[in-house]
Design an enzyme around this catalytic site. Structure first.
Site, PDB file in Angstrom:
ATOM      1  N   HIS A 192       4.960 -18.029 -41.882  1.00  0.00           N
ATOM      2  CA  HIS A 192       5.424 -18.705 -40.677  1.00  0.00           C
ATOM      3  C   HIS A 192       4.294 -19.315 -39.847  1.00  0.00           C
ATOM      4  O   HIS A 192       4.547 -19.828 -38.752  1.00  0.00           O
ATOM      5  CB  HIS A 192       6.219 -17.715 -39.824  1.00  0.00           C
ATOM      6  N   ILE A 207       7.612 -22.175 -42.293  1.00  0.00           N
ATOM      7  CA  ILE A 207       9.011 -22.185 -41.898  1.00  0.00           C
ATOM      8  C   ILE A 207       9.232 -21.236 -40.717  1.00  0.00           C
ATOM      9  O   ILE A 207       8.412 -20.364 -40.451  1.00  0.00           O
ATOM     10  CB  ILE A 207       9.933 -21.780 -43.065  1.00  0.00           C
ATOM     11  N   GLY A 210      13.655 -16.302 -40.075  1.00  0.00           N
ATOM     12  CA  GLY A 210      15.109 -16.237 -40.073  1.00  0.00           C
ATOM     13  C   GLY A 210      15.647 -15.514 -38.858  1.00  0.00           C
ATOM     14  O   GLY A 210      16.662 -15.905 -38.276  1.00  0.00           O
TER      15      GLY A 210
END
Length: 284
Positions: A192, A207, A210
């Protein structure tokens, strides 16, 4: 065999003490994008200690939120972390989370399912303070290549969305630096933050977590469908269906029903690619 389901299920819970205060709450909320506009009274409930309330998804990071990794070290669980995916998350609230607290966390493997080519491990964390139970959290961990051991296949939970237009649609922009801020709440996975690591994992760039999308979606539901009242949330569950990148925008669709809100979360800039699916907020 890498997974010994019977041994994992029979293992004693791992217990530990956790604590948090207003700084942890504020940091978590900021990591979800709270505070825009900075002087908005509705946003000050997430950022100003004198007005603070606690978004229930904070349960996933309280006490550094690393019970998931601890569970993967449980007896009977010997898996390659490169094959591990966070498949889903559920939190049940027994009462509102206080702004400052000390509690005992008890984590165990609650279920192991055989999906054929993969295994699903359900890691359950129960948290209680001096006044009694606070929350129960289930993390569904998908382990590629570890199925086929002859265990139960387990439930297949799919929520069919209503065949009508959503009652509400909210868009939540993800700031470029948001993953860097969110990771300060305890998830230090370089996926991340580190572009080179992200490329090794098959992504063009880092990314978003989540669980950050998970928190952002709940905030959107609380702020709109629940009138800004975090105490109304009773339970919240989702399946992680795809990724989203910092700089993109989440589209949060909501269908309001008695006692619950069904939610769909997609990435606007990639033709509404799925991000969160089978998502339900149960409420008072």
């Amino acid at each position: 065999m890498p997974i010994d389901a019977a041994k994992a299920l029979a293992a004693a819970p791992r217990q530990g003490d956790i604590a948090w205060d207003h700084k942890d709450i504020q940091l978590y909320h900021l990591g979800l994008g709270a505070g825009l506009p900075a002087t908005d009274p509705d946003e000050l409930r997430y950022t100003l200690e004198s007005r603070l309330h606690v978004l229930p998804s904070f349960a996933t990071v309280a006490g550094a939120g690393m019970a998931m990794l601890g569970g993967l070290a449980a007896p009977g669980i010997d898996v390659n972390l490169a094959a591990v995916l966070h498949g889903g998350q559920a939190v049940e609230l027994h009462r509102p989370i206080p702004v400052k607290g000390r509690a005992t966390s008890s984590a165990k493997v609650a279920a192991v399912y055989d999906k054929g080519k993969a295994a699903v491990i359900v890691l359950r964390t129960e948290v209680a303070d001096a006044d009694g139970p606070l929350w129960t959290s289930d993390a569904q961990i998908f382990v590629k290549g570890e199925g086929g051991f002859g265990g139960e296949r387990g439930p297949s939970v799919r929520n069919e969305l209503p065949q009508r237009a959503p009652d509400r649609v909210e868009e939540r922009h993800i700031r470029e630096e948001q993953a860097l801020l969110y990771r300060l709440s305890g998830d230090w996975n370089p996926l991340h933050a580190d572009p080179e690591f992200a490329k090794l994992a098959g992504f063009d760039r880092p990314i978003l977590h989540g669980l950050c999308s998970y928190g952002m979606a709940l905030k959107a539901v609380v702020d709109t469908a629940l009138g800004g009242d975090v105490s109304r949330v009773r339970a919240y569950r989702t399946r992680f269906a795809g990724i989203v990148f910092p700089g993109e925008t989440l589209r949060v669709r909501m269908w309001q029903e008695p006692g619950r809100v069904q939610v769909s979360v997609t990435a606007v800039e990639r033709d509404d690619a799925p991000v969160l699916a089978d998502t339900v907020v149960e409420h008072a």
